[in-house]
Design a protein around this motif. Structure first.
Motif, short mmCIF file in Angstrom:
data_model
loop_
_atom_site.label_atom_id
_atom_site.label_comp_id
_atom_site.label_asym_id
_atom_site.label_seq_id
_atom_site.Cartn_x
_atom_site.Cartn_y
_atom_site.Cartn_z
N THR A 202 9.12 82.08 13.99
CA THR A 202 9.58 82.17 12.61
C THR A 202 8.77 83.18 11.79
O THR A 202 8.95 83.26 10.58
CB THR A 202 9.51 80.79 11.93
OG1 THR A 202 8.16 80.30 11.96
CG2 THR A 202 10.41 79.80 12.64
N GLY A 203 7.89 83.94 12.43
CA GLY A 203 7.20 85.03 11.74
C GLY A 203 6.14 84.62 10.75
O GLY A 203 5.91 85.31 9.77
N ALA B 176 -7.48 86.46 12.00
CA ALA B 176 -6.61 87.42 11.29
C ALA B 176 -6.08 88.46 12.27
O ALA B 176 -5.95 89.64 11.94
CB ALA B 176 -7.36 88.08 10.13
N CYS B 177 -5.78 88.00 13.48
CA CYS B 177 -5.31 88.92 14.53
C CYS B 177 -3.86 89.32 14.33
O CYS B 177 -3.39 90.26 14.97
CB CYS B 177 -5.47 88.26 15.89
SG CYS B 177 -4.36 86.86 16.15
N LYS B 178 -3.16 88.62 13.49
CA LYS B 178 -1.74 88.85 13.20
C LYS B 178 -0.84 88.53 14.38
O LYS B 178 0.35 88.86 14.37
CB LYS B 178 -1.48 90.28 12.71
CG LYS B 178 -1.93 90.54 11.28
CD LYS B 178 -1.40 91.86 10.78
CE LYS B 178 -1.76 92.05 9.31
NZ LYS B 178 -1.04 91.12 8.43
N GLY B 179 -1.36 87.89 15.41
CA GLY B 179 -0.53 87.55 16.55
C GLY B 179 0.65 86.70 16.16
O GLY B 179 1.75 86.84 16.70
N CYS B 180 0.45 85.81 15.18
CA CYS B 180 1.54 84.94 14.75
C CYS B 180 2.66 85.73 14.08
O CYS B 180 3.82 85.32 14.10
CB CYS B 180 1.02 83.84 13.82
SG CYS B 180 -0.06 84.41 12.49
N LYS B 181 2.32 86.86 13.48
CA LYS B 181 3.33 87.68 12.81
C LYS B 181 4.42 88.08 13.78
O LYS B 181 5.61 88.15 13.42
CB LYS B 181 2.66 88.91 12.21
CG LYS B 181 3.62 89.92 11.56
CD LYS B 181 4.26 89.36 10.31
CE LYS B 181 5.19 90.38 9.67
NZ LYS B 181 6.02 89.78 8.61
N SER B 182 4.05 88.33 15.04
CA SER B 182 5.04 88.73 16.03
C SER B 182 5.38 87.61 17.01
O SER B 182 6.52 87.47 17.43
CB SER B 182 4.54 89.95 16.82
OG SER B 182 3.33 89.64 17.49
N THR C 250 17.23 80.38 13.90
CA THR C 250 17.98 79.60 12.92
C THR C 250 17.11 78.92 11.88
O THR C 250 17.63 78.32 10.94
CB THR C 250 18.83 78.53 13.63
OG1 THR C 250 17.97 77.69 14.41
CG2 THR C 250 19.86 79.18 14.53
N ALA C 251 15.79 79.01 12.02
CA ALA C 251 14.90 78.31 11.10
C ALA C 251 14.85 78.97 9.73
O ALA C 251 14.88 78.29 8.70
CB ALA C 251 13.49 78.22 11.69
N ASN C 252 14.77 80.31 9.70
CA ASN C 252 14.67 81.03 8.44
C ASN C 252 15.60 82.24 8.43
O ASN C 252 15.17 83.37 8.28
CB ASN C 252 13.22 81.49 8.20
CG ASN C 252 12.26 80.34 8.03
OD1 ASN C 252 12.25 79.67 7.02
ND2 ASN C 252 11.44 80.11 9.05
N PRO C 253 16.91 82.03 8.61
CA PRO C 253 17.81 83.19 8.65
C PRO C 253 17.82 83.92 7.32
O PRO C 253 17.74 83.29 6.26
CB PRO C 253 19.18 82.56 8.95
CG PRO C 253 19.05 81.14 8.53
CD PRO C 253 17.62 80.76 8.75
N ARG D 224 7.62 78.94 6.27
CA ARG D 224 8.17 79.51 7.50
C ARG D 224 7.84 78.65 8.71
O ARG D 224 8.61 78.57 9.66
CB ARG D 224 7.61 80.91 7.74
CG ARG D 224 8.29 82.01 6.95
CD ARG D 224 7.66 83.37 7.24
NE ARG D 224 8.40 84.43 6.60
CZ ARG D 224 9.40 85.09 7.18
NH1 ARG D 224 9.74 84.79 8.41
NH2 ARG D 224 10.04 86.04 6.54
N CYS D 225 6.68 78.02 8.70
CA CYS D 225 6.28 77.19 9.84
C CYS D 225 7.15 75.94 9.88
O CYS D 225 7.12 75.13 8.95
CB CYS D 225 4.81 76.79 9.74
SG CYS D 225 4.29 75.72 11.10
N VAL D 226 7.91 75.78 10.94
CA VAL D 226 8.73 74.59 11.11
C VAL D 226 8.21 73.72 12.25
O VAL D 226 8.90 72.80 12.69
CB VAL D 226 10.21 74.97 11.34
CG1 VAL D 226 10.78 75.65 10.11
CG2 VAL D 226 10.38 75.85 12.57
N GLY D 227 7.00 74.01 12.72
CA GLY D 227 6.36 73.12 13.68
C GLY D 227 6.72 73.33 15.13
O GLY D 227 6.45 72.46 15.96
N ILE D 228 7.30 74.48 15.48
CA ILE D 228 7.69 74.72 16.87
C ILE D 228 6.49 74.61 17.80
O ILE D 228 6.60 74.11 18.91
CB ILE D 228 8.36 76.10 17.00
CG1 ILE D 228 9.65 76.14 16.17
CG2 ILE D 228 8.64 76.44 18.45
CD1 ILE D 228 10.27 77.51 16.07
N GLY D 229 5.34 75.09 17.34
CA GLY D 229 4.11 74.88 18.11
C GLY D 229 3.81 75.93 19.16
O GLY D 229 2.93 75.71 20.00
#
Length: 971
Positions: free
Chosen positions: A642-643, A632-638, A394-397, A566-571
């Motif tokens: 919030t991608g 730059a592992c792109k782990g955050c992308k997946s 719901t953060a970035n629909p 996109r970052c809403v601080g979920i952590g």
């Protein structure tokens, strides 16, 4: 130098003197730099306040000393755990004490009494790992359990889904060691009336505290009884009801949920509960979310479940739209909204019997279309992913305006929840807040939601303020609570008078005066709160800079800023295990080295607020230093809910930061590796001799910005492309039905051509005819990762020209190196969003496993390897490509694969070779990968398709890892 707090009654602070004293007297990391202050300026809420400084104490005693020094300088103090608060209570103009890096110990465990004593920085999951050997756990489990700290849980009175069974944090705290701003340090907990009188009679600071608390109790007894709702999830306000025990008072209970506004918690004694060995779950479908809520009282009348959670139809829609957890939704029964009811027992029969009794009581059957049941833990966890996806989905629909917290956790009695939801939905419609996605802890009447508040305009902010006032009045009319889980902070502090009335709010102020008369503990929250529409992270005065970017950001409206938002601080990037994200945080335990911390600094860099600590934009050294340890592992992308794509943001920043400037030496030596490799083709032996000659090698590493601990990979005696040309076999033509193009990536072509040869044999055995480009080609990865994206774009366009006949014919292009494949499947589209050749190559580029499982002849079977294997998935494959095809292929080939959940290997292209990165690189590898490889038997294969992964494995262990193609050739 002084810093203004901007808080009523809080003076300006001489920061130079404060910094000198903290640095000299506190054992810990004392930070007044712009980067640290920017990274801690926000939590997971709508609010933003730049701290005075950040202190990371080495011990609890050092943290207590920091509070003492702050008192001498009259500086406000804010204790912070995981920073996931949604009400703004973890952000303030204060000295932030971050307990999570060093103060994370389990002091003691008493299995017989089922208690433990912990330090405030310990993460929930780590505590449960420590007590698991005793068959125990801490009961309340927030959705942020992988990274939330117990100190933060105590500060917010955290709950989670398991509170259905175990209650809130306050119900599981026995006693607290506390420190007041004025220096009183003691343990507090329940005291009977006689003991209370004795403490008061003894006098002193503690006696005075207890005397005044008794006075508050006696004067406000009736108001507390009248105004405190008798519901499971009342989290708002101070716990004044803890003063009304049948015998005495409980000061620990009073302080839980006080959000750092009263005392500093140094240690906590917690109750533990037995783990539940067996579980069963039923999911029930309903026509809408209110109908699901209506059913809750009947369910509770028939059982006492472990959890009773809800997912609304709009949340499911957003999950589908973003392709999140499709398997989870597929397991749900017929309906537009669902309730998840889980049971536990000492045996599976006990859990199943509770489920059967519920269905019988509801006149339901396991064969009903709106019922799905399970007693398989993996299946249940898969089902629950739809519920756990709530905040991220719901953060970035994609088809809805930005959504925000602000009224995300109100709570009522479960018996009136359905009616409350109907009125709440009507209120959304009245204010024009479309498509609310409701979910939550319906068994305790707690509702979660993010709302599309328009927080970038004056009228939008005014409407937001009016809405939360109306919503507060609505929930109070139902006898509910403004907050059922996340606390008050700034989001609801101003509204407390609407819930409790003026007298109780005055009692809050008196309690605040007892513990913190100077108003220095997290000021402006709960008591004398700042307005709900102040200190907004956005707001009507937010004006970020807008600059032309190198990447297109097609998923974010062509906006770098929107990508950062996109970052809403979920952590989740601060978790301690599982997945890929975020290897640098796991190595350093630093907020600035988490994906969230970097996103916060990039947000500050956009200079949307006049008080931003980052004042030099793209030239910021603070942002550069934070991004320096991003692999730059792109782990955050997946893995980020919030991608967030920090690898791309890093490449963009480096491109902007070094535009028209001299770059670090490694950007030339490692960033231009493909070109240097082409130059080495003529005399690879001579180049190898130079690169490995002790004197020349060390000089070269020093000049090239390469860490001295790494040995340069050796060039092959001839490239794969050269070997291919000498092979003299006729190649297929573009358009031939059995043709594939083998992509000769730089690493395989120049360093490990034997892998390409093995790949050719596997492809030919599967019936494909292989073509290989005759001219040099490159994906541009090394230029992208070093921020030389203009060069990368030119390299890609040249590659398109070489491949054009194959692209126009639609011929599959097969990649062997996952990082190169990821460029064509993701980065290329961001860099060249309007290039038609890029679109074609994106759709035609496949991994070896994909082409074999999807395009090989139906009667083809892979060779039988019949071996056990430990498999390291390349982080880019995990994040961008996926691993399902590889799993399928290995299973068909008889490879019994243990796929490591170990995160990035730590080399990550150029990162592990750059000077200054070696320790972090090895820490990443030692996190799980290298210990797992060292434990494998000699008969067990070690598989890693990534050149970086194989390099790290050979560097840190006695094993040599194989590419999947090599393993298949052994079959």
């Amino acid at each position: 130098m002084t810093a203004g707090t901007g808080l009523p009654g809080v003076p300006r602070v001489d920061t130079a003197a404060l910094e000198a004293d903290l640095s000299s007297r506190v054992e810990g990391e004392v930070r007044f730099d712009a980067g640290s202050r920017g990274a801690y300026a926000t939590d997971a809420s709508n609010y933003r306040q730049v701290p005075i400084a950040v202190v990371v104490p080495y011990s609890v005693e050092a943290g207590a000393r920091a509070v003492h020094v702050c008192r001498e300088h009259d500086a406000p103090v804010l204790s912070r755990g995981g920073g996931t608060s949604l009400g703004g209570q973890s952000t303030n103009v204060a000295v932030v004490i971050d307990w999570t890096k060093y103060c994370q110990g389990v002091v003691s465990v008493d299995p017989d009494a089922r208690t433990c004593v912990v330090e405030p920085g310990i993460v929930y999951d780590e505590l449960n790992k420590a007590v698991a050997e005793h068959g125990l756990k801490f009961g309340p489990k927030p959705s942020t359990h992988s990274h939330c700290a117990l100190g933060g849980m105590i500060g917010n009175n955290a709950c989670g889904s398991s509170a259905q069974k175990y209650g809130k944090t306050v119900d599981n705290v026995r006693s607290l060691e506390i420190l007041t701003y004025d220096g009183l340090r003691c343990w507090v907990g329940p005291v009977g009336e006689r003991e209370l009188e004795d403490v008061i009679a003894a006098g002193g600071e503690l006696g005075e505290v207890y005397r005044r608390l008794r006075d508050v109790r006696d004067r406000y007894r009736e108001q507390i009884r009248q105004h405190y709702p008798d519901i499971p999830r009342r989290v708002s306000g101070y716990n004044l009801d803890s003063l009304l025990r049948d015998d005495g008072i409980d000061v620990a209970e009073l302080l839980v949920g006080s959000e750092g506004t009263l005392v500093t918690v140094l240690r906590a004694e917690l109750d533990l509960v037995p783990t539940v060995p067996h579980k069963a779950m039923v999911v029930l479908g309903y026509s809408d979310i209110a109908a699901a809520a209506d059913s809750t009282p009947a369910i509770l009348a028939h059982c006492e479940p472990l959890i009773l959670e809800a997912v609304g139809g709009e949340l499911a829609h957003f999950i589908r739209e973003q392709n999140l957890f499709a398997e989870s939704l597929a397991l749900l029964p017929q309906g537009e909204s669902w309730l998840f009811v889980q049971f536990g027992g000492d045996t599976q029969q006990q859990a199943d019997e509770q489920l059967d009794r519920l269905l019988s009581g509801l006149d339901k059957s396991t064969t009903d279309a709106d019922v799905a049941v399970s007693d398989d833990p993996e299946r249940e966890q898969e089902m629950l992913k739809a519920r756990e996806a709530g905040l991220g989905a719901t953060a970035n629909p994609p088809d809805m305006p930005e959504s925000w917290e602000g009224w995300e956790d109100s709570a009522v009695a479960p018996g009136v929840l359905g009616d409350y939801l109907r009125d709440l939905l009507a209120l959304f419609e009245e204010f024009g807040y479309e498509r609310p996605a409701l979910y939550g802890h319906f068994g305790q009447g707690c509702v979660h939601i993010r709302i599309p508040f328009r927080l970038r305009s004056g009228p939008g902010v005014a409407t937001f303020r009016h809405f939360v006032q109306r919503a507060a009045d609505l929930v109070v009319s139902y006898g509910g609570s403004l907050s059922g889980e996340h606390g008050d902070g700034q989001a609801r502090g101003e509204l407390l008078v609407r819930m409790f009335g003026a007298e109780i709010v005055q009692a809050f102020a008196e309690v605040k005066d007892i513990f913190d008369p100077a108003n220095r503990m997290n000021p402006g929250k709960v008591v004398s709160p700042r307005r709900v529409d102040e200190n907004l992270r956005l707001g009507s005065d937010y004006r970020p800079i807008q600059t032309e970017t190198f990447f297109g950001y097609p998923e974010d409206g062509a906006s770098f800023h929107q990508g950062v938002m996109r970052c809403v601080g979920i952590g989740n990037c601060r978790n301690h295990g599982g997945g890929v994200m975020c290897p640098s945080y796991r190595a350093t335990q630093e907020e600035e080295h988490s994906t969230r911390g970097r996103a916060r600094l990039l947000f500050e860099m956009m200079q949307g607020h006049e008080d931003s600590p980052i004042t030099d934009g793209w030239r910021s050294e603070a942002v550069r230093d934070s991004l320096d340890l991003c692999l730059a592992c792109k782990g955050c992308k997946s893995d980020c809910p919030t991608g967030v794509d920090m690898a791309t943001y890093k490449a963009e920043f480096l491109a902007q930061h070094y535009r028209h400037r001299l770059r670090p030496a490694s950007h030339y030596s490692l960033g231009w590796l493909p070109a240097l490799a082409q130059g080495a083709r003529g005399a690879p032996g001579l180049v190898n001799a130079a690169l490995h000659s002790p004197g020349l090698a060390q000089l070269g590493k020093r000049l090239g910005g390469v860490t001295p601990e790494r040995e340069a990979p050796r060039f092959a005696s001839s490239t794969f492309q050269s070997q291919w040309r000498r092979r003299g076999v006729a190649e297929p033509r573009p358009g031939d039905p059995d043709a594939v193009v083998l992509w000769p990536d730089t690493f395989t072509n120049h360093f490990e051509p034997h892998i390409a040869r093995a790949t050719v044999r596997v492809l030919e055995d599967a019936g494909f005819r292989v073509a290989v480009p005759r001219k040099p080609v490159c994906c541009g990865l090394t230029w992208i990762s070093t921020g030389q994206v203009g060069t990368a774009a030119a390299v890609l366009r040249r590659t398109f020209r070489v491949l054009r006949p194959w692209l126009e014919a639609g011929t599959p292009v097969v990649g062997m190196e996952p990082s190169c494949t990821a460029v064509f499947r993701h980065d290329m589209h961001d860099l060249l969003p309007h290039d038609e050749d890029a679109r074609r190559l994106h759709s035609q580029f496949m991994t070896l496993a994909e082409v074999l499982t999807e395009r090989a002849a139906n009667d083809w079977e892979p060779p039988q390897v019949d071996a056990d294997a430990v498999v390291q998935t390349h982080c880019h494959q995990h994040a961008v490509i996926g691993f399902d095809a590889d799993t399928t292929l290995m299973r068909k080939a008889g490879i019994d694969a243990e796929v490591l959940d170990s995160g990035c290997c730590g080399v990550a292209g150029n990162f592990g070779f750059e000077r200054g990165h070696y320790d972090v690189s090895m820490a990443c590898a030692e996190y799980a990968l290298l210990p797992a490889v060292r434990r494998t038997s000699e008969e067990t294969l070690v598989l890693a398709d990534g050149f970086s992964c194989r390099t790290q494995i050979s560097h840190g262990s006695p094993r040599r890892a194989l590419h999947l193609a090599e393993a298949l050739r052994t079959g």
